[in-house]
Design an enzyme around this catalytic site. Structure first.
Site, mmCIF file in Angstrom:
data_model
loop_
_atom_site.group_PDB
_atom_site.id
_atom_site.type_symbol
_atom_site.label_atom_id
_atom_site.label_comp_id
_atom_site.label_asym_id
_atom_site.label_seq_id
_atom_site.Cartn_x
_atom_site.Cartn_y
_atom_site.Cartn_z
ATOM 1 N N SER A 102 -13.916 57.093 27.797
ATOM 2 C CA SER A 102 -13.761 56.757 26.390
ATOM 3 C C SER A 102 -12.751 55.629 26.195
ATOM 4 C CB SER A 102 -13.374 58.011 25.597
ATOM 5 O OG SER A 102 -13.307 57.759 24.221
ATOM 6 N N ASP A 248 -14.731 52.211 20.163
ATOM 7 C CA ASP A 248 -13.943 52.529 21.349
ATOM 8 C C ASP A 248 -14.804 52.316 22.596
ATOM 9 O OD1 ASP A 248 -15.600 54.729 21.144
ATOM 10 O OD2 ASP A 248 -14.008 56.214 21.451
ATOM 11 N N ASP A 250 -16.545 54.059 24.788
ATOM 12 C CA ASP A 250 -17.883 54.625 24.930
ATOM 13 C C ASP A 250 -18.658 54.584 23.627
ATOM 14 O OD1 ASP A 250 -16.203 56.547 23.831
ATOM 15 O OD2 ASP A 250 -17.270 58.231 24.713
ATOM 16 N N ASP A 252 -18.517 55.988 20.796
ATOM 17 C CA ASP A 252 -18.848 57.142 19.961
ATOM 18 C C ASP A 252 -17.953 57.202 18.727
ATOM 19 O OD1 ASP A 252 -16.522 57.902 21.277
ATOM 20 O OD2 ASP A 252 -17.200 59.933 21.723
#
Length: 459
Positions: A102, A248, A250, A252
């Site tokens: 992440s 961010d 990743d 999400d």
């Protein structure tokens, strides 16, 4: 042997590669995951995806070897965002594994696991069992050869186009007024998903840092840190844009910048999207975590909804959404959850809701968002603390002696004061930090309360 208790956290796997975990650990976790989902639901296939970090492909392939050794098939979705993996797990009805750390720095990597239908796996819903089985496999130096009696197979499936079509079916942007949108992907997966999802719409996309690079050469892909929003804020002002989006690593999570280059609170976005979801008339329950602004439950009630307060963390929120059949959930960390998206979090869908709300009327974003901003908030303030429990106890003792103070322990320590101010102090699940969030009726009161608590925390 790796200490799996240090990397398998409340919600996922996360640690430094190769110091804390490597391919041998990934292989063991893949084996344990396959055993767990097969025993629990009879799953015969697992879908995987990975981000752009250098270690993601080797780790995901080692994980797949473990899965295959238990006769469970692997469908590789390849490069993708975490919400793309959730889409795959939901639409294909398969358990899933996303390889990403992440927003963490380049030396980290991790795994986010889910059941079929993108249902969560956390410490209270399977992750402890998977950790224990993984530890046992590592201790036994288990062999991960495929069972010739039921050998698992590997296939590939690119779900990006299906993912984009699904999102565009949930939020129609084709009829909005033209908008100029600056997007900072932070060299993360937003650079992969934004062109697929938002192309061909009345949007002029100004890309920043779309090149996939897990070394994060421009800034960390962590929009929660204001320092990582500076470039996007400047870009919005420079290009005279209507809105800025920051994803961010990743992709999400999505943070929103208005036309002045000022951040829009994730709590305001939660309120805005909640109102849009309530207007569909398909449900009334809205989830908000306990560090979200008190404005959110107020706004939900004003629009005929039922707010439900929950602790921080995606597995807890997804479970509560399932229990209450909530249509939407929001966290102040800019995770947004949708019943229409298998109750999973997707920053892209939240961004599309904001683009639709902005493009369906003529006001600038700052004016549109102002209706959802009612109080002054500190944002999350982190303090590195050795004795986390001792510091929290000291704060509890101090405020517990005051008249009219309410204390609850849903997640960390939440203290509500008679003047409408409140704060939450909670320990990080992944680092030696105490996280403080403060909200008050005005900025001066917020600053005073914030500094008062920080003085005790950092004493």
């Amino acid at each position: 042997m790796a200490d799996l208790t240090s990397i398998i956290k409340a919600y996922d796997v996360r640690g430094v590669v190769p110091d804390q975990w490597d391919e041998s650990v990934a292989r063991a976790i893949g084996t344990a995951f396959a055993e767990y989902v097969h025993a629990e639901t009879g799953a015969t296939s697992v879908v995987t995806a990975h981000d752009m970090r250098d270690s993601s492909v080797p780790l995901s392939r080692a994980f797949a070897e473990g899965v295959l050794s238990r006769g469970v098939d692997v469908v590789e979705a390849g490069l993708g965002s975490t919400d793309m993996l959730y889409f795959a797990a939901g639409s294909l009805e398969m358990p899933g594994a996303m390889f990403t750390a992440s927003h963490n720095p380049a030396q980290y990597n991790g795994i986010k696991l889910c059941r079929a239908g993108a249902a969560p796996i956390g410490q209270d819903s399977g992750l402890v069992q998977i950790r224990e089985w993984s530890e046992q496999l590592l201790e036994e130096a288990a062999v991960f050869d495929r069972d010739p009696g039921r050998p698992g197979t590997v296939s590939t499936r690119d779900v990006a186009v299906e993912y984009a079509a699904y999102l565009r079916g949930l939020v129609d942007l084709s009829g909005i007024r033209p908008l100029k949108v600056v997007v900072d992907a932070g060299n993360g997966m937003g650079g992969h998903t934004v062109p697929v999802v938002l192309s061909g719409l009345p949007l002029e996309i100004v890309p920043m840092y779309f090149e996939l690079d897990g070394s994060f050469p421009n800034h960390e892909a962590n929009p929660l840190d204001p320092a990582n929003l500076v470039d996007l804020q400047a870009g919005v002002r420079q290009h005279g844009a209507d809105i800025g989006l920051a994803f961010d690593g990743d992709a999400d999570r999505c943070f929103i910048i208005d036309e002045r280059g000022e951040p829009v609170s994730p709590s305001a976005i939660t309120g805005l999207v909640a109102v849009r979801e309530l207007a569909k008339g398909t449900g009334t329950t809205i989830i908000h975590n306990l560090i979200t602004s008190r404005a959110v439950p107020e706004i939900v009630r004003e629009h005929g909804g039922t707010p439900v307060r929950t602790r921080v963390g995606h597995s807890f929120i997804k479970e509560e959404m399932a229990r209450t059949d909530a249509v939407f959930g929001g966290e102040h960390s800019a995770h947004y959850y949708f019943r229409d998206f298998w109750r999973a979090d997707t920053g892209m869908l939240a961004a599309m809701h904001v683009l639709a709300a902005l493009g369906e009327q003529s006001r600038p974003l700052s004016e549109l968002a102002a209706a959802y901003e009612r109080y002054a908030a500190s944002g999350e303030v982190n303090s590195t603390v050795g004795d986390q429990a001792g510091r929290v106890a000291a704060v509890r003792e101090t405020y517990g002696e005051r008249d009219g103070v309410a204390i609850d322990d849903l997640d960390g320590l939440t203290v509500s004061l008679p003047d409408g101010s409140w704060f939450n102090l909670r320990a990080s699940n992944t680092e030696p930090l105490l996280r403080l969030n403060v909200e008050a009726p005005d900025a001066a009161r917020m600053a005073t309360l914030r500094d008062e608590v920080l003085e005790m925390v950092r004493a």
